[in-house]
Design a protein around this motif. Structure first.
Motif, PDB file in Angstrom:
ATOM      1  N   ILE A  95      35.100  45.497-102.432  1.00  0.00           N
ATOM      2  CA  ILE A  95      33.940  46.109-103.723  1.00  0.00           C
ATOM      3  C   ILE A  95      32.748  44.766-103.347  1.00  0.00           C
ATOM      4  CG2 ILE A  95      33.059  46.201-105.701  1.00  0.00           C
ATOM      5  CD1 ILE A  95      36.158  46.835-106.380  1.00  0.00           C
ATOM      6  N   THR A  96      31.856  44.568-103.020  1.00  0.00           N
ATOM      7  CA  THR A  96      31.201  43.340-103.228  1.00  0.00           C
ATOM      8  C   THR A  96      29.714  43.675-103.942  1.00  0.00           C
ATOM      9  OG1 THR A  96      29.588  42.557-101.465  1.00  0.00           O
ATOM     10  CG2 THR A  96      29.390  45.059-101.461  1.00  0.00           C
ATOM     11  N   CYS A  97      28.979  42.317-103.977  1.00  0.00           N
ATOM     12  CA  CYS A  97      28.513  42.553-105.659  1.00  0.00           C
ATOM     13  C   CYS A  97      28.379  41.146-105.977  1.00  0.00           C
ATOM     14  CB  CYS A  97      28.666  43.236-106.848  1.00  0.00           C
ATOM     15  SG  CYS A  97      30.021  41.976-107.444  1.00  0.00           S
ATOM     16  N   ALA A  98      26.905  40.660-106.494  1.00  0.00           N
ATOM     17  CA  ALA A  98      25.712  40.105-106.265  1.00  0.00           C
ATOM     18  C   ALA A  98      27.558  38.814-107.874  1.00  0.00           C
ATOM     19  CB  ALA A  98      24.904  39.465-107.705  1.00  0.00           C
ATOM     20  N   PRO A  99      27.427  37.385-107.158  1.00  0.00           N
ATOM     21  CA  PRO A  99      27.946  36.676-107.875  1.00  0.00           C
ATOM     22  C   PRO A  99      28.622  36.849-109.890  1.00  0.00           C
ATOM     23  CG  PRO A  99      26.725  35.571-105.948  1.00  0.00           C
ATOM     24  CD  PRO A  99      26.554  36.972-105.937  1.00  0.00           C
ATOM     25  N   ALA A 114      43.352  46.442-112.091  1.00  0.00           N
ATOM     26  CA  ALA A 114      44.325  47.338-111.454  1.00  0.00           C
ATOM     27  C   ALA A 114      45.866  47.093-112.028  1.00  0.00           C
ATOM     28  CB  ALA A 114      44.765  45.340-110.916  1.00  0.00           C
ATOM     29  N   ALA A 115      45.792  46.227-113.881  1.00  0.00           N
ATOM     30  CA  ALA A 115      46.646  45.689-114.112  1.00  0.00           C
ATOM     31  C   ALA A 115      47.809  47.855-114.640  1.00  0.00           C
ATOM     32  CB  ALA A 115      47.217  45.262-115.710  1.00  0.00           C
ATOM     33  N   GLY A 116      46.400  48.352-114.823  1.00  0.00           N
ATOM     34  CA  GLY A 116      47.032  49.676-115.056  1.00  0.00           C
ATOM     35  C   GLY A 116      47.272  50.920-113.959  1.00  0.00           C
ATOM     36  N   ASN A 117      46.753  50.284-112.526  1.00  0.00           N
ATOM     37  CA  ASN A 117      46.765  51.380-111.545  1.00  0.00           C
ATOM     38  C   ASN A 117      46.954  49.974-110.596  1.00  0.00           C
ATOM     39  OD1 ASN A 117      44.563  53.855-112.116  1.00  0.00           O
ATOM     40  ND2 ASN A 117      43.980  51.986-112.754  1.00  0.00           N
ATOM     41  N   PRO A 118      48.524  50.257-110.635  1.00  0.00           N
ATOM     42  CA  PRO A 118      49.260  49.188-109.403  1.00  0.00           C
ATOM     43  C   PRO A 118      48.765  49.866-108.391  1.00  0.00           C
ATOM     44  CG  PRO A 118      50.968  50.367-110.949  1.00  0.00           C
ATOM     45  CD  PRO A 118      49.162  50.450-111.803  1.00  0.00           C
ATOM     46  N   ASP A 119      49.280  51.060-107.848  1.00  0.00           N
ATOM     47  CA  ASP A 119      48.924  51.747-106.684  1.00  0.00           C
ATOM     48  C   ASP A 119      47.854  51.947-106.122  1.00  0.00           C
ATOM     49  OD1 ASP A 119      47.562  53.091-108.465  1.00  0.00           O
ATOM     50  OD2 ASP A 119      47.976  55.062-107.372  1.00  0.00           O
ATOM     51  N   ILE A 120      46.925  50.960-106.163  1.00  0.00           N
ATOM     52  CA  ILE A 120      44.991  50.504-106.047  1.00  0.00           C
ATOM     53  C   ILE A 120      45.276  49.181-105.765  1.00  0.00           C
ATOM     54  CG2 ILE A 120      43.170  50.204-106.177  1.00  0.00           C
ATOM     55  CD1 ILE A 120      43.466  53.019-107.337  1.00  0.00           C
ATOM     56  N   THR A 121      44.764  48.410-104.908  1.00  0.00           N
ATOM     57  CA  THR A 121      44.640  47.156-104.219  1.00  0.00           C
ATOM     58  C   THR A 121      42.920  46.676-104.132  1.00  0.00           C
ATOM     59  OG1 THR A 121      46.406  46.642-102.467  1.00  0.00           O
ATOM     60  CG2 THR A 121      45.099  45.114-102.638  1.00  0.00           C
ATOM     61  N   LEU A 122      42.834  45.842-104.159  1.00  0.00           N
ATOM     62  CA  LEU A 122      41.177  45.314-104.365  1.00  0.00           C
ATOM     63  C   LEU A 122      40.928  44.304-103.754  1.00  0.00           C
ATOM     64  CD1 LEU A 122      40.611  46.728-108.624  1.00  0.00           C
ATOM     65  CD2 LEU A 122      40.309  47.761-106.933  1.00  0.00           C
ATOM     66  N   SER A 123      39.808  44.430-103.679  1.00  0.00           N
ATOM     67  CA  SER A 123      39.723  43.070-103.174  1.00  0.00           C
ATOM     68  C   SER A 123      37.658  43.081-103.017  1.00  0.00           C
ATOM     69  CB  SER A 123      39.737  42.470-101.251  1.00  0.00           C
ATOM     70  OG  SER A 123      38.991  42.261-100.072  1.00  0.00           O
ATOM     71  N   LEU A 124      37.600  42.231-103.896  1.00  0.00           N
ATOM     72  CA  LEU A 124      36.114  41.775-104.115  1.00  0.00           C
ATOM     73  C   LEU A 124      35.502  40.101-103.639  1.00  0.00           C
ATOM     74  CD1 LEU A 124      34.015  41.656-106.151  1.00  0.00           C
ATOM     75  CD2 LEU A 124      35.034  40.604-107.971  1.00  0.00           C
ATOM     76  N   GLU A 125      34.368  40.746-103.128  1.00  0.00           N
ATOM     77  CA  GLU A 125      33.366  39.475-102.474  1.00  0.00           C
ATOM     78  C   GLU A 125      32.070  39.645-103.222  1.00  0.00           C
ATOM     79  OE1 GLU A 125      31.332  38.293 -98.175  1.00  0.00           O
ATOM     80  OE2 GLU A 125      32.158  40.150 -98.538  1.00  0.00           O
ATOM     81  N   ALA A 126      31.777  38.105-103.509  1.00  0.00           N
ATOM     82  CA  ALA A 126      30.835  38.255-104.280  1.00  0.00           C
ATOM     83  C   ALA A 126      29.821  37.465-104.038  1.00  0.00           C
ATOM     84  CB  ALA A 126      31.005  37.555-105.586  1.00  0.00           C
ATOM     85  N   THR A 127      28.904  37.918-102.891  1.00  0.00           N
ATOM     86  CA  THR A 127      27.730  37.264-102.463  1.00  0.00           C
ATOM     87  C   THR A 127      26.607  37.948-102.731  1.00  0.00           C
ATOM     88  OG1 THR A 127      27.198  37.907-100.088  1.00  0.00           O
ATOM     89  CG2 THR A 127      28.453  39.519-100.648  1.00  0.00           C
ATOM     90  N   GLU A 128      25.539  37.576-102.456  1.00  0.00           N
ATOM     91  CA  GLU A 128      23.775  38.385-101.947  1.00  0.00           C
ATOM     92  C   GLU A 128      23.534  38.429-101.154  1.00  0.00           C
ATOM     93  OE1 GLU A 128      22.001  37.418-105.177  1.00  0.00           O
ATOM     94  OE2 GLU A 128      22.753  36.048-106.254  1.00  0.00           O
ATOM     95  N   GLN A 129      24.464  38.817-100.079  1.00  0.00           N
ATOM     96  CA  GLN A 129      23.986  39.577 -98.045  1.00  0.00           C
ATOM     97  C   GLN A 129      24.506  40.756 -98.973  1.00  0.00           C
ATOM     98  OE1 GLN A 129      25.530  37.559 -95.440  1.00  0.00           O
ATOM     99  NE2 GLN A 129      25.441  38.972 -94.396  1.00  0.00           N
ATOM    100  N   LEU A 130      24.042  40.891 -98.333  1.00  0.00           N
ATOM    101  CA  LEU A 130      23.863  42.602 -98.615  1.00  0.00           C
ATOM    102  C   LEU A 130      24.937  43.405 -97.782  1.00  0.00           C
ATOM    103  CD1 LEU A 130      20.272  44.466 -99.772  1.00  0.00           C
ATOM    104  CD2 LEU A 130      21.904  43.761-100.907  1.00  0.00           C
ATOM    105  N   VAL A 131      25.648  44.145 -97.722  1.00  0.00           N
ATOM    106  CA  VAL A 131      26.737  44.091 -96.359  1.00  0.00           C
ATOM    107  C   VAL A 131      26.692  46.218 -95.969  1.00  0.00           C
ATOM    108  CG1 VAL A 131      28.904  42.680 -97.439  1.00  0.00           C
ATOM    109  CG2 VAL A 131      28.706  45.423 -98.258  1.00  0.00           C
ATOM    110  N   ASP A 132      26.707  46.644 -95.199  1.00  0.00           N
ATOM    111  CA  ASP A 132      26.326  47.866 -94.974  1.00  0.00           C
ATOM    112  C   ASP A 132      27.632  48.910 -94.909  1.00  0.00           C
ATOM    113  OD1 ASP A 132      25.618  49.853 -93.572  1.00  0.00           O
ATOM    114  OD2 ASP A 132      24.892  49.697 -91.544  1.00  0.00           O
TER     115      ASP A 132
END
Length: 308
Positions: A95-99, A114-132
């Motif tokens: 997941i990406t979004c602004a800080p 995440a606590a309620g869905n232990p089968d899912i791994t999450l990764s967060l990148e807080a950035t002003e840069q728009l990703v593709d």
């Protein structure tokens, strides 16, 4: 050798298991006549009969029993293989979004999810840069965009409005605020931000012009380049800030910020936060689970809307 029709084989498997064309038709959501036609098609293709037919009944013959054992095993293998693919580890959902929205709204909710869905791994990148998203640089993105910008693979999180907020400590120090004109002597926290299209966030000048009819105290006070910093300044008692629907809602809900005018005296904007994903492939079950959860959280946490 050529494989017989998979539709005919599937129809035969269900008919052999149920031993009744009518029940097979119900399971397959077709008519008994369609089941009968598929069985005939398979028999013609194989050159043997598979059922003994009487006037009112059908029953598997020796050919049918031999084929049923093979076909049943084959479909079980196919089903097992498909289930393994569905349930395999898809890797983290990126997941990406602004800080600003990451720290003021998203972070706590991702921890809860995440606590309620232990089968899912999450990764967060807080950035002003728009990703593709189309190139797979992220799975989901929270985009701050104008309401008229086309984003077909997205859902609305927040329609942005701005309104005065302050801490309880500062309001006690400043005194009662009963109408917009009472704000003329307040210490204000300013945010000056605009995007490449020169669209900017509402300012205190806009607010005073709308609700007081004059520019108001535009000099002095604190000035920040990011609205998240301005909101944090209000939380720490530095004065009044123009809070936003998305970024101030949690501080309002837990009492760190107050709304001196309640649901009134708000500025509408052309801005919105949208949750977006790739147009090329639909979200997987796990990603859809996260999307639906975040949308529900956005609805639950939204500051009450303007009076109509």
């Amino acid at each position: 050798m050529r494989l017989p029709s998979l539709i005919a084989l599937r129809t035969f498997e269900v008919a052999a298991r149920s031993r009744n064309f009518t029940e097979a038709a119900e399971e397959l959501s077709v008519t008994p006549g369609a089941v009968s036609r598929q069985i005939r098609l398979l028999e013609n293709e194989l050159g043997v009969s598979l059922f003994d037919r009487t006037r009112n009944t059908v029953s598997l013959n020796d050919n049918g029993r031999r084929l049923a054992a093979t076909v049943t095993q084959a479909f079980e293998l196919l089903t097992r293989g498909a289930d393994e693919l569905r349930n395999q580890d898809e890797g983290p959902i990126h997941i990406t979004c602004a800080p600003s929205i990451a720290s003021h709204w998203l972070m706590r909710r991702l921890n809860q999810f995440a606590a309620g869905n232990p089968d899912i791994t999450l990764s967060l990148e807080a950035t002003e840069q728009l990703v593709d998203l189309e190139r797979g640089e992220a799975t989901l993105a929270i985009r701050f965009t104008t309401t008229d910008a086309p984003m077909p693979a997205s859902e609305l999180l927040f329609q942005e409005e701005f309104f005065p907020v302050c801490s309880a400590a500062y309001l006690e120090q400043f005194g009662a605020v009963r109408e917009p004109r009472d704000m003329l002597g307040a210490r204000l926290i300013h945010t000056h931000w605009k995007n490449n299209a020169n669209l900017q966030l509402p300012s205190w000048e806009d607010w005073f012009a709308t609700y007081v009819g004059e520019p108001g105290p535009v000099k002095g006070g604190m000035r920040f380049g990011l609205i998240g910093h301005a909101i944090q300044g209000a939380v720490s008692g530095q004065g009044f800030a123009l809070g936003s629907t998305a970024l101030a809602c949690d501080d309002i809900a837990n009492g760190r910020l107050l709304l001196p005018f309640g649901e009134h005296c708000r500025l509408a904007t052309p801005w919105a936060y949208r949750l977006a994903w790739s147009r090329r492939s639909p979200p997987t079950e796990k990603v859809r689970r996260l999307i639906d959860w975040l949308l529900a959280e956005a609805r639950a946490s939204a500051v009450p809307e303007l009076d109509s």
